[in-house]
Write a protein that holds these residues in place. Structure first.
Motif, PDB file in Angstrom:
ATOM      1  N   PRO A 153       0.808  -1.221   0.000  1.00  0.00           N
ATOM      2  CA  PRO A 153       0.000   0.000   0.000  1.00  0.00           C
ATOM      3  C   PRO A 153       0.842   1.272   0.000  1.00  0.00           C
ATOM      4  CG  PRO A 153      -0.926  -1.597   1.531  1.00  0.00           C
ATOM      5  CD  PRO A 153       0.398  -2.156   1.065  1.00  0.00           C
ATOM      6  N   ARG A 154       2.021   1.225   0.630  1.00  0.00           N
ATOM      7  CA  ARG A 154       2.862   2.425   0.700  1.00  0.00           C
ATOM      8  C   ARG A 154       3.419   2.814  -0.664  1.00  0.00           C
ATOM      9  NH1 ARG A 154       7.401   2.362   4.974  1.00  0.00           N
ATOM     10  NH2 ARG A 154       7.694   0.214   4.256  1.00  0.00           N
ATOM     11  N   GLU A 155       3.441   1.875  -1.589  1.00  0.00           N
ATOM     12  CA  GLU A 155       3.941   2.176  -2.937  1.00  0.00           C
ATOM     13  C   GLU A 155       2.878   2.845  -3.807  1.00  0.00           C
ATOM     14  OE1 GLU A 155       5.798  -1.114  -4.981  1.00  0.00           O
ATOM     15  OE2 GLU A 155       6.326  -2.042  -3.081  1.00  0.00           O
ATOM     16  N   ARG A 156       1.635   2.797  -3.366  1.00  0.00           N
ATOM     17  CA  ARG A 156       0.552   3.326  -4.194  1.00  0.00           C
ATOM     18  C   ARG A 156       0.408   4.831  -3.995  1.00  0.00           C
ATOM     19  NH1 ARG A 156      -3.379  -1.219  -1.638  1.00  0.00           N
ATOM     20  NH2 ARG A 156      -2.077  -3.023  -2.232  1.00  0.00           N
ATOM     21  N   PRO A 157       0.138   5.559  -5.083  1.00  0.00           N
ATOM     22  CA  PRO A 157      -0.047   7.009  -4.974  1.00  0.00           C
ATOM     23  C   PRO A 157      -1.396   7.333  -4.348  1.00  0.00           C
ATOM     24  CG  PRO A 157      -0.497   6.288  -7.193  1.00  0.00           C
ATOM     25  CD  PRO A 157      -0.003   5.067  -6.459  1.00  0.00           C
ATOM     26  N   SER A 158      -1.603   8.607  -4.026  1.00  0.00           N
ATOM     27  CA  SER A 158      -2.914   9.055  -3.564  1.00  0.00           C
ATOM     28  C   SER A 158      -3.791   9.331  -4.775  1.00  0.00           C
ATOM     29  CB  SER A 158      -2.771  10.336  -2.731  1.00  0.00           C
ATOM     30  OG  SER A 158      -2.400  11.424  -3.572  1.00  0.00           O
ATOM     31  N   MET A 159      -5.104   9.390  -4.557  1.00  0.00           N
ATOM     32  CA  MET A 159      -6.004   9.700  -5.662  1.00  0.00           C
ATOM     33  C   MET A 159      -5.817  11.136  -6.148  1.00  0.00           C
ATOM     34  SD  MET A 159      -7.444   6.970  -6.521  1.00  0.00           S
ATOM     35  CE  MET A 159      -8.246   7.817  -7.856  1.00  0.00           C
ATOM     36  N   ARG A 160      -5.351  12.013  -5.284  1.00  0.00           N
ATOM     37  CA  ARG A 160      -5.077  13.391  -5.723  1.00  0.00           C
ATOM     38  C   ARG A 160      -3.925  13.402  -6.726  1.00  0.00           C
ATOM     39  NH1 ARG A 160      -6.051  17.671  -1.507  1.00  0.00           N
ATOM     40  NH2 ARG A 160      -8.051  17.539  -2.586  1.00  0.00           N
ATOM     41  N   ASP A 161      -2.864  12.632  -6.439  1.00  0.00           N
ATOM     42  CA  ASP A 161      -1.739  12.552  -7.373  1.00  0.00           C
ATOM     43  C   ASP A 161      -2.176  11.911  -8.685  1.00  0.00           C
ATOM     44  OD1 ASP A 161       0.033  13.690  -5.564  1.00  0.00           O
ATOM     45  OD2 ASP A 161       0.531  11.765  -4.653  1.00  0.00           O
ATOM     46  N   VAL A 162      -2.988  10.870  -8.592  1.00  0.00           N
ATOM     47  CA  VAL A 162      -3.476  10.195  -9.801  1.00  0.00           C
ATOM     48  C   VAL A 162      -4.289  11.151 -10.662  1.00  0.00           C
ATOM     49  CG1 VAL A 162      -5.029   8.380 -10.644  1.00  0.00           C
ATOM     50  CG2 VAL A 162      -3.439   7.874  -8.799  1.00  0.00           C
ATOM     51  N   SER A 163      -5.164  11.930 -10.036  1.00  0.00           N
ATOM     52  CA  SER A 163      -5.979  12.896 -10.789  1.00  0.00           C
ATOM     53  C   SER A 163      -5.100  13.871 -11.557  1.00  0.00           C
ATOM     54  CB  SER A 163      -6.891  13.686  -9.833  1.00  0.00           C
ATOM     55  OG  SER A 163      -7.879  12.854  -9.275  1.00  0.00           O
ATOM     56  N   ASN A 164      -4.079  14.389 -10.886  1.00  0.00           N
ATOM     57  CA  ASN A 164      -3.185  15.360 -11.523  1.00  0.00           C
ATOM     58  C   ASN A 164      -2.447  14.759 -12.703  1.00  0.00           C
ATOM     59  OD1 ASN A 164      -3.886  17.367  -9.696  1.00  0.00           O
ATOM     60  ND2 ASN A 164      -2.237  16.859  -8.279  1.00  0.00           N
ATOM     61  N   VAL A 165      -1.959  13.531 -12.522  1.00  0.00           N
ATOM     62  CA  VAL A 165      -1.207  12.867 -13.588  1.00  0.00           C
ATOM     63  C   VAL A 165      -2.105  12.595 -14.798  1.00  0.00           C
ATOM     64  CG1 VAL A 165      -0.076  10.710 -14.234  1.00  0.00           C
ATOM     65  CG2 VAL A 165       0.581  11.868 -12.130  1.00  0.00           C
ATOM     66  N   LEU A 166      -3.306  12.082 -14.556  1.00  0.00           N
ATOM     67  CA  LEU A 166      -4.186  11.751 -15.672  1.00  0.00           C
ATOM     68  C   LEU A 166      -4.666  12.995 -16.411  1.00  0.00           C
ATOM     69  CD1 LEU A 166      -6.319   8.775 -14.291  1.00  0.00           C
ATOM     70  CD2 LEU A 166      -4.272   8.721 -15.704  1.00  0.00           C
ATOM     71  N   GLU A 167      -4.834  14.085 -15.707  1.00  0.00           N
ATOM     72  CA  GLU A 167      -5.189  15.338 -16.389  1.00  0.00           C
ATOM     73  C   GLU A 167      -4.075  15.747 -17.345  1.00  0.00           C
ATOM     74  OE1 GLU A 167      -7.815  16.980 -16.661  1.00  0.00           O
ATOM     75  OE2 GLU A 167      -9.070  16.762 -14.882  1.00  0.00           O
ATOM     76  N   ARG A 168      -2.839  15.551 -16.938  1.00  0.00           N
ATOM     77  CA  ARG A 168      -1.711  15.891 -17.804  1.00  0.00           C
ATOM     78  C   ARG A 168      -1.605  14.911 -18.974  1.00  0.00           C
ATOM     79  NH1 ARG A 168       3.081  16.781 -13.561  1.00  0.00           N
ATOM     80  NH2 ARG A 168       4.312  17.111 -15.465  1.00  0.00           N
ATOM     81  N   LEU A 169      -1.953  13.666 -18.725  1.00  0.00           N
ATOM     82  CA  LEU A 169      -1.981  12.699 -19.828  1.00  0.00           C
ATOM     83  C   LEU A 169      -3.038  13.080 -20.854  1.00  0.00           C
ATOM     84  CD1 LEU A 169      -1.616   9.107 -18.300  1.00  0.00           C
ATOM     85  CD2 LEU A 169       0.028  10.379 -19.677  1.00  0.00           C
ATOM     86  N   LYS A 170      -4.181  13.531 -20.369  1.00  0.00           N
ATOM     87  CA  LYS A 170      -5.241  13.947 -21.289  1.00  0.00           C
ATOM     88  C   LYS A 170      -4.798  15.123 -22.139  1.00  0.00           C
ATOM     89  CE  LYS A 170     -10.142  15.163 -21.431  1.00  0.00           C
ATOM     90  NZ  LYS A 170     -11.379  15.409 -20.629  1.00  0.00           N
ATOM     91  N   THR A 171      -4.076  16.047 -21.527  1.00  0.00           N
ATOM     92  CA  THR A 171      -3.542  17.183 -22.264  1.00  0.00           C
ATOM     93  C   THR A 171      -2.592  16.710 -23.358  1.00  0.00           C
ATOM     94  OG1 THR A 171      -3.705  18.621 -20.329  1.00  0.00           O
ATOM     95  CG2 THR A 171      -2.198  19.316 -22.061  1.00  0.00           C
ATOM     96  N   SER A 172      -1.770  15.715 -23.034  1.00  0.00           N
ATOM     97  CA  SER A 172      -0.850  15.158 -24.025  1.00  0.00           C
ATOM     98  C   SER A 172      -1.601  14.474 -25.159  1.00  0.00           C
ATOM     99  CB  SER A 172       0.098  14.156 -23.354  1.00  0.00           C
ATOM    100  OG  SER A 172       0.895  14.785 -22.385  1.00  0.00           O
ATOM    101  N   LEU A 173      -2.647  13.752 -24.801  1.00  0.00           N
ATOM    102  CA  LEU A 173      -3.424  13.032 -25.813  1.00  0.00           C
ATOM    103  C   LEU A 173      -4.110  13.998 -26.767  1.00  0.00           C
ATOM    104  CD1 LEU A 173      -4.259  10.116 -26.599  1.00  0.00           C
ATOM    105  CD2 LEU A 173      -6.314  10.449 -25.229  1.00  0.00           C
ATOM    106  N   MET A 174      -4.466  15.164 -26.273  1.00  0.00           N
ATOM    107  CA  MET A 174      -5.143  16.164 -27.102  1.00  0.00           C
ATOM    108  C   MET A 174      -4.152  16.968 -27.941  1.00  0.00           C
ATOM    109  SD  MET A 174      -7.936  17.472 -24.282  1.00  0.00           S
ATOM    110  CE  MET A 174      -8.593  18.766 -25.339  1.00  0.00           C
TER     111      MET A 174
END
Length: 269
Positions: free
Chosen positions: A214-235
């Protein structure tokens, strides 16, 4: 249009607990969480009144036969949008809600899609308080990502012994993803190098979320930020180098020692 979810409680204490939870949850407002409009607790009928999501559950879209006319041919961009919606909803429950709520049952059947295909997280009312960890939700969220891109359920017959969905994907990551990624998703990205990079990064996020510790897993806040940046890249609004930095940021926000050990194990395999 509304939806009515009927409840069948035999335990009086559990029913009292649910009533208390409904009072709190009825005040929660987030555009990626299904809202409880009202609740009924009559002797012969108990139910929740919810907003109606006309496009049904994500599970329906993932598991409908491809020849069915109602089958939604979801691609990488749709998957990314749906998982971002779910991440925002989970982030609110974990970090911004007046009282932290742990979902405890995040899966495709608990993700509903409205008329605009906006994802709404539902059935989170039973994980209120207690000693459960948000890291369990992060793991389930990672499974959700892997299930979407592979269209394999965690209970699939191919997972026997110590083999499971995250391990199966990790063994193919990153050079043999064509062996595990759904053919519809591959068709969607094969002709675009940037989309391919996004897909690899998207799967990487799913694997980080399903880390064994569990300590290796990110928080959902970090995940949200990363995926938003991925979406920007995809666009097409970001360069490919930004994809590498998004994952690096996610790793930096996990336990540094265990993240390093995890990386070493991945490179060895």
């Amino acid at each position: 249009m509304i939806a009515i979810k009927t409840l069948n409680f035999q335990n009086e204490e559990a029913l009292k607990s649910l009533k208390r939870e409904c009072k709190l949850l009825g005040r929660i407002r987030h555009h990626n969480l299904i809202r409880i409009i009202d609740a009924f607790f009559y002797p012969d009928f108990k139910g929740l009144v919810l907003h109606f999501a006309c496009n049904g559950s994500l599970e329906k879209h993932l598991n409908t036969n491809r020849d069915d006319q109602d089958f939604s041919k979801l691609g990488l961009s749709e998957y990314l949008s749906i998982t971002i919606d779910v991440a925002h909803g989970m982030e609110y429950l974990h970090h911004d809600c007046p009282l932290q709520i742990v979902h405890c049952d995040s899966k495709p059947s608990n993700v509903l899609l409205d008329a605009n295909m906006t994802a709404l997280v539902t059935d989170f009312e039973y994980g209120l308080g207690g000693n459960v960890s948000t890291k369990g939700d992060v793991y389930s969220y990672g499974i959700l990502i892997l299930e979407m891109v592979t269209r394999k359920r965690p209970s699939d017959d191919i997972f026997v012994g110590d083999m499971n969905l995250p391990k199966w994907v990790s063994l193919a990551f990153p050079d043999r993803l064509a062996d595990v990624v759904d053919s519809e998703v591959l068709k969607d990205v094969n002709e675009n190098m940037e989309d391919n990079r996004c897909l690899v990064s998207f799967i990487h996020v799913g694997l980080l979320c399903t880390a064994e510790s569990p300590r290796e897993r990110p928080s959902m806040r970090d995940v949200s930020n990363v995926l938003e940046r991925l979406k920007t890249s995809l666009m097409g609004d970001a360069t490919a180098s930004n994809l590498t930095s998004t994952i690096s940021d996610l790793l930096r926000n996990t336990d540094p020692t265990e993240a390093l050990q995890s990386g070493s194990q991945s490179s060895t395999s």
